[in-house]
Design an enzyme around this catalytic site. Structure first.
Site, short mmCIF file in Angstrom:
data_model
loop_
_atom_site.label_atom_id
_atom_site.label_comp_id
_atom_site.label_asym_id
_atom_site.label_seq_id
_atom_site.Cartn_x
_atom_site.Cartn_y
_atom_site.Cartn_z
N ALA A 106 0.83 -1.20 0.00
CA ALA A 106 0.00 0.00 0.00
C ALA A 106 0.87 1.26 0.00
O ALA A 106 1.89 1.32 0.68
CB ALA A 106 -0.91 0.01 1.22
N CYS A 107 0.43 2.24 -0.79
CA CYS A 107 1.09 3.55 -0.80
C CYS A 107 0.00 4.62 -0.83
O CYS A 107 -1.19 4.30 -0.84
CB CYS A 107 2.04 3.70 -1.98
SG CYS A 107 1.26 3.91 -3.59
N GLY A 108 0.40 5.86 -0.87
CA GLY A 108 -0.56 6.96 -0.83
C GLY A 108 -1.66 6.84 -1.87
O GLY A 108 -2.84 6.91 -1.55
#
Length: 97
Positions: free
Chosen positions: A7-9
């Site tokens: 997961a990232c922004g």
């Protein structure tokens, strides 16, 4: 089969970069039975139910209830060697359980 969630922004840019590094770590440690999914931090709470391990490029303080680690070092290059080793050991442990 290890289900890995990265997961990232936004769920696009840095998670793709981190996912490529995770694939490299899996290859280095001889782990072949894995699947990588990517999502944004906003989608994390709904997506993590399907994951065996959650990797994030941002700080996440919530309770995930499963193995979790930050892989921000794959994006920044800071302590990348130690990060690769720690992730490799964790993935090996999951693969053997």
């Amino acid at each position: 089969m290890i289900n890995i969630l990265v997961a990232c922004g936004s769920g696009v840019a840095t998670s793709t970069l981190a996912a490529d590094e995770v694939k490299s770590v899996c290859a280095e440690y001889g782990i072949t039975a894995f699947k990588i999914n990517k999502c944004s931090m906003a989608e994390l709470s709904s997506e993590m139910a399907h994951a065996d391990i959650v990797l994030t490029t941002n700080n996440y303080k919530g309770d995930i209830g499963k193995p979790h680690m930050s892989v921000a070092g794959f994006v920044t290059g800071i302590n990348e060697g130690a990060l690769r080793k720690k992730l490799g050991e964790l993935l090996t442990e999951l693969a053997n359980s």
